[in-house]
Motif scaffolding. Sequence first.
Motif, PDB file in Angstrom:
ATOM      1  N   ASP A   1      18.249  46.927  25.828  1.00 47.69           N
ATOM      2  CA  ASP A   1      17.782  47.436  25.638  1.00 47.69           C
ATOM      3  C   ASP A   1      16.375  46.937  25.007  1.00 47.69           C
TER       4      ASP A   1
ATOM      5  N   LEU B   1      10.126  52.772  30.247  1.00 45.00           N
ATOM      6  CA  LEU B   1      11.237  52.051  31.131  1.00 45.00           C
ATOM      7  C   LEU B   1      12.530  51.880  30.656  1.00 45.00           C
ATOM      8  N   SER B   2      12.589  51.788  28.896  1.00 42.81           N
ATOM      9  CA  SER B   2      13.977  51.515  28.594  1.00 42.81           C
ATOM     10  C   SER B   2      14.812  52.747  29.335  1.00 42.81           C
ATOM     11  N   ILE B   3      14.664  54.096  29.237  1.00 37.18           N
ATOM     12  CA  ILE B   3      15.507  55.281  29.603  1.00 37.18           C
ATOM     13  C   ILE B   3      16.313  54.951  31.105  1.00 37.18           C
ATOM     14  N   PRO B   4      14.903  54.914  31.911  1.00 35.54           N
ATOM     15  CA  PRO B   4      15.730  54.263  33.347  1.00 35.54           C
ATOM     16  C   PRO B   4      16.481  53.682  33.500  1.00 35.54           C
ATOM     17  N   TYR B   5      16.167  52.326  32.632  1.00 38.22           N
ATOM     18  CA  TYR B   5      17.168  51.202  32.818  1.00 38.22           C
ATOM     19  C   TYR B   5      18.291  51.092  32.722  1.00 38.22           C
ATOM     20  N   LYS B   6      18.507  51.571  31.250  1.00 34.87           N
ATOM     21  CA  LYS B   6      19.604  51.681  30.696  1.00 34.87           C
ATOM     22  C   LYS B   6      20.839  53.026  31.273  1.00 34.87           C
ATOM     23  N   THR B   7      20.149  53.850  32.266  1.00 34.59           N
ATOM     24  CA  THR B   7      20.543  54.677  32.410  1.00 34.59           C
ATOM     25  C   THR B   7      21.156  53.866  34.254  1.00 34.59           C
ATOM     26  N   LEU B   8      21.059  53.244  34.899  1.00 38.26           N
ATOM     27  CA  LEU B   8      20.528  52.883  36.077  1.00 38.26           C
ATOM     28  C   LEU B   8      22.150  51.258  35.666  1.00 38.26           C
TER      29      LEU B   8
END
Length: 353
Positions: free
Chosen positions: A145, A166-173
């Motif tokens: 995160d 950007l944190s949400i798509p990064y963690k989802t990826l």
Amino acid sequence: MIAIKTFSKEHVDENIKLGASEYTSQEVLNKEHLIWKHILPPAGPSKFIGEYSAEGALTGRIFLQRRNFYLKDNLSATGATATDLLIDPKCRVASSFIAITRSIKSPEEIDIIFHTSNENSDIFYRNLFKFPVRFSLTALGLPVDIYEMVKSKWPNLSAIKALKILSIPYKTLLVILGEILTNFTKINFSNEPIDQENIFSQFKKRAGPHFERSKEFNYWRFNSGPIFNGAVYWAWKGKECLGYLVFKKTELKHINFYVLMDIIFIRDLGRLEKICIKFLMVKIAIQNNCDALFMMVNLKNSSLNWLKGAPFFKIPDRCLPHATPIFIHTKLPENMLHKYENIFFTLADLDYF
């Protein structure tokens, strides 16, 4: 005066009083924790090295926490780790530190002793006593995160809102990559195996020199503590149990870390299996609402060195509170350990977390 004893309940109160001269944390002042840590381990009570004043007051101490040490598969020695060094601030002179340190080198009943240093003691161990560093633990990690980590250090950074987006798509990826690799390798976390001792037996044959792992040790270390415990994840590939990973969640400077405490496997993993395990570690860190994954291991051990590399970053010692060199004192012949630097060693073998 220096006294070496087997730690028992009669020594608890004086050690709590000594701890209160320097600390306020429950890890030092909680009686149940002290009893759990130094009386209840599977290998038996710790050795207790105490310095006493002329009036009989405890003014300094260190514990030697017993634990069986395997030199190789079926050859063991009586081992210990030196922990909880403390000298009363009112009595803190060089002679006290020297006397206590000298006493840990050759106590009866213990064949090999491991200890590390912090930012205060390191200069004494290296320069005064000239203890050789047998190996050092290397820190690895990954932010999961980025927004929370940056916010904790730079709360007024203008770009922080963009990082939050950007944190949400990064963690989802990261989670999706873990799921894709699981589908390819068929590795996942599931229930503990019925025959745990078989796992520990197979691990023992391939780990090299190491402190004992067992069902009893794991229960004591990660499930029975009065203050904090760990989460054990058993890794399976189909019907084959590969081993386990143990984590603890901890907060430091407003950042939540998912800390890898221990990791053992019964065989060498394939390249894709290793990558899958790494991303599954990241996935469970995210699921536990942590901001970063963190670990410290001896990368010179062949069963641990695969942890370096993508997606994990090596964390330089300058970014940590202090380095983690490992010093060893032993009565054993040098050739019995083969090479000191290849010892299997994780955070389960220290009391940092």
